[in-house]
Design an enzyme around this catalytic site. Structure first.
Site: not given
Ligand code: ADP
Ligand SMILES: Nc1ncnc2c1ncn2[C@H]1C[C@H](O)[C@@H](COP(=O)(O)O)O1
Length: 223
Positions: A66, A21-22, A151, A26, A90
């Site tokens: 999930q 994440v981060g 983040i 994207s 992504d």
């Protein structure tokens, strides 16, 4: 035989961008698709009915989230297939089970029964000969400190308020996961090797590497 883009990437290729994440998935997904004239497939964050609640109470919502992500990604997979490729995606579906579901199960925030149910569903939907795997998985990596800064800079409140230990656990798991991942070809990319904010063309060498890698793996499949 499909047409090749300027960088030698087949116009029907499917490229997935993976990483914690981060890290910048994207942003890179948009930039690659833009250069190649490919379509994009983004994961659903805005409008996700579980994500906010999940960060407030992992135990209560991890299974729901999930299943939601699995359904969304599977629909996207179908869309990519129906278009005949030409996509940058992504995050891969493999990270849902290999990182997120497993981490919550191991940490006790998903029950063994829920984890079993989820894994059965995942295996029946994804790990079959009928499921098309991407031509290439680009694994984005960088230092933990740089990723934490990103983040914070991106400013999603639910992530900013999540304890740093959660991100560290995820970061370490990603390193282990990618070292053992062999479902499709992988290309590792360090986030310091390009600078999209100041120099758009800095991904050109990356696009050349992608072209060579996909051509090599397609030749191997044909021979
Ligand atoms: N190449 C880059 N250089 C500097 N900042 C970046 C770069 N790529 C992404 N960022 C920034 O890092 C943050 C996270 O990027 P994002 O693409 O949303 O990550 P992910 O999709 O992996 O969660 C955003 O604030 C974004 O603007
Ligand atoms: N499978 C997942 N389980 C839990 N959380 C997930 C899953 N996939 C994505 N997420 C979360 C992590 C982030 O908060 C957002 C978006 O991810 P990003 O890496 O920023 O694209 O969703």
């Amino acid at each position: 035989m499909s047409q090749l883009t300027t960088f030698g990437i087949p116009s029907n290729a499917v490229i997935t961008v993976a990483g914690t994440v981060g890290v910048g998935k994207s942003t890179l997904t948009s930039a690659l698709a833009n250069e190649l004239g490919f379509k994009t497939s983004f994961e659903k964050v805005d409008g996700n009915p579980y994500l906010d609640q999940f960060y407030k109470d992992f135990e209560r919502w991890s299974f729901h989230l999930q299943v939601y992500f699995l359904a969304e990604r599977f629909k996207e997979q179908k869309r990519i297939f129906e278009y005949g490729g030409g996509f940058v995606q992504d995050r891969s579906i493999y990270e849902d089970t290999g990182i997120f579901a497993k981490m919550h199960y191991d940490k006790g925030t998903m029950t063994p029964t829920d984890y079993d149910t989820y894994k059965n569903l995942f295996d029946a939907m994804v790990m079959t000969p009928y499921f098309p795997h991407p031509d290439l998985l680009i694994y984005l990596e960088g230092s933990f400190e740089d990723i934490l800064d990103r983040i914070q800079a991106r400013g999603r409140k639910m992530e900013q308020e999540t304890p740093v230990e959660y991100w560290k656990e995820m970061y370490d798991r990603y390193e282990h996961w990618i070292d053992n991942f062999n479902t499709c070809p992988v290309m590792r990319v360090n986030i310091n090797d390009y600078d999209l904010l100041n120099h758009e063309q800095s991904i050109d060498p990356l696009l050349e590497r992608i072209g060579k890698s996909i051509q090599t793996s397609r030749k191997l499949i044909r021979s």
